[in-house]
Each structure stands twice: as C-alpha cells, then as structure tokens.
Design a protein around this motif. Structure first.
Motif, PDB file in Angstrom:
ATOM      1  N   LEU A  73     -19.563 -33.560  -9.738  1.00  0.00           N
ATOM      2  CA  LEU A  73     -20.151 -32.846  -8.602  1.00  0.00           C
ATOM      3  C   LEU A  73     -21.023 -31.677  -9.075  1.00  0.00           C
ATOM      4  CD1 LEU A  73     -17.110 -32.796  -6.134  1.00  0.00           C
ATOM      5  CD2 LEU A  73     -19.157 -34.248  -6.031  1.00  0.00           C
ATOM      6  N   CYS A  74     -20.527 -30.905 -10.032  1.00  0.00           N
ATOM      7  CA  CYS A  74     -21.319 -29.786 -10.551  1.00  0.00           C
ATOM      8  C   CYS A  74     -22.579 -30.284 -11.255  1.00  0.00           C
ATOM      9  CB  CYS A  74     -20.484 -28.940 -11.510  1.00  0.00           C
ATOM     10  SG  CYS A  74     -19.188 -27.960 -10.712  1.00  0.00           S
ATOM     11  N   SER A  75     -22.451 -31.377 -11.996  1.00  0.00           N
ATOM     12  CA  SER A  75     -23.600 -31.928 -12.710  1.00  0.00           C
ATOM     13  C   SER A  75     -24.666 -32.439 -11.753  1.00  0.00           C
ATOM     14  CB  SER A  75     -23.145 -33.049 -13.655  1.00  0.00           C
ATOM     15  OG  SER A  75     -22.252 -32.557 -14.634  1.00  0.00           O
ATOM     16  N   LEU A  76     -24.239 -33.042 -10.655  1.00  0.00           N
ATOM     17  CA  LEU A  76     -25.209 -33.497  -9.656  1.00  0.00           C
ATOM     18  C   LEU A  76     -25.978 -32.314  -9.061  1.00  0.00           C
ATOM     19  CD1 LEU A  76     -23.217 -36.296  -7.784  1.00  0.00           C
ATOM     20  CD2 LEU A  76     -25.218 -36.590  -9.260  1.00  0.00           C
ATOM     21  N   GLY A  77     -25.265 -31.237  -8.788  1.00  0.00           N
ATOM     22  CA  GLY A  77     -25.939 -30.037  -8.291  1.00  0.00           C
ATOM     23  C   GLY A  77     -26.918 -29.490  -9.304  1.00  0.00           C
ATOM     24  N   GLY A  78     -26.498 -29.471 -10.583  1.00  0.00           N
ATOM     25  CA  GLY A  78     -27.389 -29.007 -11.640  1.00  0.00           C
ATOM     26  C   GLY A  78     -28.610 -29.896 -11.790  1.00  0.00           C
ATOM     27  N   LEU A  79     -28.427 -31.206 -11.602  1.00  0.00           N
ATOM     28  CA  LEU A  79     -29.544 -32.150 -11.709  1.00  0.00           C
ATOM     29  C   LEU A  79     -30.579 -31.891 -10.623  1.00  0.00           C
ATOM     30  CD1 LEU A  79     -30.830 -34.640 -13.014  1.00  0.00           C
ATOM     31  CD2 LEU A  79     -29.435 -36.057 -11.474  1.00  0.00           C
ATOM     32  N   ILE A  80     -30.117 -31.601  -9.420  1.00  0.00           N
ATOM     33  CA  ILE A  80     -31.051 -31.310  -8.329  1.00  0.00           C
ATOM     34  C   ILE A  80     -31.897 -30.079  -8.673  1.00  0.00           C
ATOM     35  CG2 ILE A  80     -31.210 -30.569  -5.934  1.00  0.00           C
ATOM     36  CD1 ILE A  80     -28.727 -32.299  -5.391  1.00  0.00           C
ATOM     37  N   ILE A  81     -31.255 -29.041  -9.211  1.00  0.00           N
ATOM     38  CA  ILE A  81     -31.991 -27.847  -9.634  1.00  0.00           C
ATOM     39  C   ILE A  81     -32.999 -28.206 -10.721  1.00  0.00           C
ATOM     40  CG2 ILE A  81     -31.801 -25.590 -10.749  1.00  0.00           C
ATOM     41  CD1 ILE A  81     -30.693 -25.547  -7.955  1.00  0.00           C
ATOM     42  N   LEU A  82     -32.570 -28.990 -11.707  1.00  0.00           N
ATOM     43  CA  LEU A  82     -33.442 -29.337 -12.831  1.00  0.00           C
ATOM     44  C   LEU A  82     -34.662 -30.109 -12.365  1.00  0.00           C
ATOM     45  CD1 LEU A  82     -33.734 -29.260 -15.927  1.00  0.00           C
ATOM     46  CD2 LEU A  82     -32.515 -31.448 -16.002  1.00  0.00           C
ATOM     47  N   LEU A  83     -34.471 -31.042 -11.439  1.00  0.00           N
ATOM     48  CA  LEU A  83     -35.579 -31.879 -10.988  1.00  0.00           C
ATOM     49  C   LEU A  83     -36.606 -31.111 -10.161  1.00  0.00           C
ATOM     50  CD1 LEU A  83     -33.687 -35.171 -10.038  1.00  0.00           C
ATOM     51  CD2 LEU A  83     -35.103 -34.732 -12.064  1.00  0.00           C
ATOM     52  N   SER A  84     -36.281 -29.889  -9.765  1.00  0.00           N
ATOM     53  CA  SER A  84     -37.252 -29.066  -9.045  1.00  0.00           C
ATOM     54  C   SER A  84     -38.186 -28.327 -10.004  1.00  0.00           C
ATOM     55  CB  SER A  84     -36.529 -28.059  -8.151  1.00  0.00           C
ATOM     56  OG  SER A  84     -35.875 -27.065  -8.925  1.00  0.00           O
ATOM     57  N   LEU A  85     -37.906 -28.429 -11.328  1.00  0.00           N
ATOM     58  CA  LEU A  85     -38.737 -27.776 -12.335  1.00  0.00           C
ATOM     59  C   LEU A  85     -39.763 -28.764 -12.882  1.00  0.00           C
ATOM     60  CD1 LEU A  85     -35.844 -25.912 -14.203  1.00  0.00           C
ATOM     61  CD2 LEU A  85     -37.171 -25.139 -12.222  1.00  0.00           C
ATOM     62  N   ASN A  86     -40.640 -28.281 -13.766  1.00  0.00           N
ATOM     63  CA  ASN A  86     -41.677 -29.181 -14.277  1.00  0.00           C
ATOM     64  C   ASN A  86     -41.102 -30.173 -15.293  1.00  0.00           C
ATOM     65  OD1 ASN A  86     -41.627 -27.961 -16.880  1.00  0.00           O
ATOM     66  ND2 ASN A  86     -43.084 -26.408 -16.246  1.00  0.00           N
ATOM     67  N   LEU A  87     -41.926 -31.120 -15.695  1.00  0.00           N
ATOM     68  CA  LEU A  87     -41.431 -32.233 -16.516  1.00  0.00           C
ATOM     69  C   LEU A  87     -40.951 -31.787 -17.886  1.00  0.00           C
ATOM     70  CD1 LEU A  87     -43.939 -35.088 -15.601  1.00  0.00           C
ATOM     71  CD2 LEU A  87     -41.639 -34.671 -14.713  1.00  0.00           C
ATOM     72  N   TRP A  88     -41.611 -30.784 -18.485  1.00  0.00           N
ATOM     73  CA  TRP A  88     -41.147 -30.292 -19.779  1.00  0.00           C
ATOM     74  C   TRP A  88     -39.746 -29.695 -19.665  1.00  0.00           C
ATOM     75  CZ3 TRP A  88     -42.761 -31.732 -24.229  1.00  0.00           C
ATOM     76  CH2 TRP A  88     -44.098 -32.069 -24.452  1.00  0.00           C
ATOM     77  N   ALA A  89     -39.510 -28.938 -18.597  1.00  0.00           N
ATOM     78  CA  ALA A  89     -38.185 -28.355 -18.384  1.00  0.00           C
ATOM     79  C   ALA A  89     -37.142 -29.440 -18.153  1.00  0.00           C
ATOM     80  CB  ALA A  89     -38.223 -27.378 -17.206  1.00  0.00           C
ATOM     81  N   VAL A  90     -37.514 -30.481 -17.403  1.00  0.00           N
ATOM     82  CA  VAL A  90     -36.587 -31.585 -17.166  1.00  0.00           C
ATOM     83  C   VAL A  90     -36.215 -32.262 -18.480  1.00  0.00           C
ATOM     84  CG1 VAL A  90     -36.325 -33.855 -16.087  1.00  0.00           C
ATOM     85  CG2 VAL A  90     -37.380 -31.982 -14.812  1.00  0.00           C
ATOM     86  N   LEU A  91     -37.215 -32.499 -19.328  1.00  0.00           N
ATOM     87  CA  LEU A  91     -36.954 -33.129 -20.631  1.00  0.00           C
ATOM     88  C   LEU A  91     -36.016 -32.269 -21.471  1.00  0.00           C
ATOM     89  CD1 LEU A  91     -37.486 -35.281 -22.787  1.00  0.00           C
ATOM     90  CD2 LEU A  91     -39.530 -34.000 -23.442  1.00  0.00           C
ATOM     91  N   LEU A  92     -36.264 -30.975 -21.511  1.00  0.00           N
ATOM     92  CA  LEU A  92     -35.390 -30.078 -22.267  1.00  0.00           C
ATOM     93  C   LEU A  92     -33.973 -30.080 -21.705  1.00  0.00           C
ATOM     94  CD1 LEU A  92     -37.826 -27.075 -22.831  1.00  0.00           C
ATOM     95  CD2 LEU A  92     -36.833 -28.537 -24.602  1.00  0.00           C
TER      96      LEU A  92
END
Length: 330
Positions: free
Chosen positions: A118-137
């Motif tokens: 559940l926490c990881s899913l929430g973190g994923l939603i936050i991550l996907l709102s950032l640019n592609l380089w940030a998502v890759l990192l």
C-alpha cells in the motif's frame, strides 16, 4: 511496568500519546513514533531541488517539496516494514528492537507485506507525477532498498550502503526540479513543465557528500547497539571503528562538507551559501567531538540533531540563488 514507547522513541511521542490503540502497531511499524528517519530520507530530496533551482536563480518549488515529503514518508514506512521482516529474528535478540511490532507479535509478516504494498503504491503515484528522469532514478533505487537489510550480515560498512540508499533522493530531486513531462502528462496529452538543461555533476557531488554524511550519522546511531550487535554477530561501522569511531565520524563529515562545497561551486551558487554552510561545518564537528562510544543515549541525541543539520544544508543551498554580478559562484 513495561514502557509503551520503544527505546529509541521519546517517551511522549505522539503515537503513544494520541493514536488510537488499533493503529499504534501500524504506526510503529512505519516508525512514525521516530520521525527523524523521515526527515533524513526527505532532506536529500529537498537539497537536490534547492541546488537545481538555486543554479538558475529560483526559489525551491513548494509543490515539489511537498510531493517529496509525502513520497519520503510513504517509502520510509515501506522500507522500515521490509527491514523489520528481514531482520525479525535478529530484532528479537536486540534490546532496542525486541518490542518492534513484528518480533513482538503485534503484526504478522503477511500484514507487514500488505503495508509495504500500500505504501509503495502511494509512492509510485507520487513518482509518476515527476519527469521521466526522476521516474527512472526512482525505479533504480529499488535495488539499493532491497539489498540494504542484508548488508549488516555481509560487510562492516552497512552504513555506507544506507548512504547510497537514503540519499538517492538528492539526484532524484535535482532531476525532478529540471522540469519536463511526467508519465501522467504523456498519458493525458499535457505539455508538462518547461524543461531546464543543467549539468548533472553538482548533483553527483551532492550525492557523494551526503553518502559520507549518512556514514557519519549512522555510525553514531550504531553506537547504541555495540554490545548487542557483538553478541548477535551483526556488523557495523561503529563496531569496526571501535574507540576510533569519533575520529572516523570526523573524517566522514569533513569529506561530506568538502563535497557539499564543491557541489555548490559547480552549481554556481551565490555567496550567501557560505555562512550557512559554515554553521553546518560547526555542528558536524561538534557531533564528532561529543561522541562517546560508552554513551548510547548521548549517541541517539547526536544522531537526531542531524535533522537540523540537514535543514541548514537545504537553507544554505537555497540561499545560493542570490548570486554575484555576472553569476560567478561565491
């Protein structure tokens, strides 16, 4: 009477005082009764944002800072639950950790895995709102997180691996601050924010400096467990350094400060960076000078003071946005 708070949490922490009884084990699983770790995971991300924005003469984006705060809170909770699953047999043998929810039998391993998901899913939603380089990192960080709990069984320097893991937010925050389109923007056909081209080297130096910072403060933290770790056979930099731990921490902090200054120099930060950075240097040197390997409680207090050190680092980097005429650093 057995105290309700865990040994490394303050007695009047908000979880034990105010949280409903049914939620207390879950909040303790995520270490919400010990928020220092949330700060220390979040602050490198804020530093990355401050460094990137100061390089182009901007204030840090408050929305991005809030997203990093939420993401760090969620991922720290997931990481702590994962660490407790892996370490549950060791934790049961160590006084400081024996009353954590999993070894104490308050939360099962299956329930802890559910919390991680559940926490990881929430973190994923936050991550996907950032640019592609940030998502890759962000995706690349998963390997570091997965390996960390096993390092204390393999190397005398698990604190160095924690440094690699905990400070990954610095390059991620730096990348996120450069703007560009997020996966959500692509999916919805939105233009995203204007992308800014910045050299990656200031972020690399910042990340390296923060690794040494973590190596120092987590060596201090490990002083609390010197006797128990020796009995259980767990390795740590504090055990490896022994009586030389204060000197080792000082060396780590000197390396951290030098790399931080180099990152600010390459980022062409202005002269207001320097006075705040000087205060950081004083606080770090005082930690090393006051460290006593026979004083676990004192070591915990020194460790917690790194929240203020980290906030000063953020402030120093942000202050660097005011530059000299011509844009020359310092």
């Amino acid at each position: 009477m057995t105290p309700t708070h865990l040994p490394d949490a303050v007695p009047d922490n908000w979880v034990d005082r105010y949280a409903p009884a049914a939620l207390v084990p879950w909040l303790k699983l995520g270490r919400f009764d010990r928020p220092t770790g949330i700060w220390l995971l979040m602050l490198p991300g804020w530093m990355g944002v401050a460094l990137a924005d100061a390089a182009v003469g901007k204030y840090p984006d408050p929305v991005l800072l809030i997203l990093i705060l939420i993401g760090a809170t969620l991922m720290r909770s997931a990481g702590c639950a994962y660490n407790d699953i892996v370490d549950r047999d060791i934790d049961a043998q160590v006084e400081r950790t024996a009353r954590r929810p999993i070894p104490a039998g308050e939360i099962s391993v299956k329930q802890a895995w559910l919390a991680i998901v559940l926490c990881s899913l929430g973190g994923l939603i936050i991550l996907l709102s950032l640019n592609l380089w940030a998502v890759l990192l962000g995706v690349l960080s998963l390997g570091l997180v997965a390996a960390y709990p096993f390092m204390k069984r393999i190397t005398w320097w698990p604190q160095a691996w924690l440094g690699l893991t905990f400070n990954w937010g610095a390059p991620l925050g730096y990348a996120a601050a450069t703007g560009g389109r997020s996966p959500f923007d692509y999916a919805l056909g939105l233009p995203g924010n204007e992308a800014i081209a910045l050299s990656p080297w200031p972020a690399v130096l910042l990340y390296a400096g923060l690794i040494f910072w973590t190596l120092g403060y987590d060596t201090i933290y490990a002083v609390q467990d010197l006797e128990d770790d020796a009995l259980v056979g767990v390795k740590s930099s504090a055990r490896r350094l022994g009586e030389q731990a204060p000197r080792g921490v000082l060396i780590f902090y000197v390396a951290s400060f030098v790399l931080l200054v180099c990152a600010a120099w390459l980022g062409a930060l202005g002269p207001l960076f320097l006075p705040l950075a000087a205060i950081v240097a004083v606080l770090l040197s005082r930690q090393a000078a006051r460290l006593d390997i026979a004083d676990g409680a004192g070591a915990l207090a020194l460790f917690k003071s790194n929240t203020w050190v980290g906030l000063l680092m953020v402030a120093a980097l942000a202050a660097g946005l005011w530059k000299q005429q011509g844009g020359a650093p310092f």
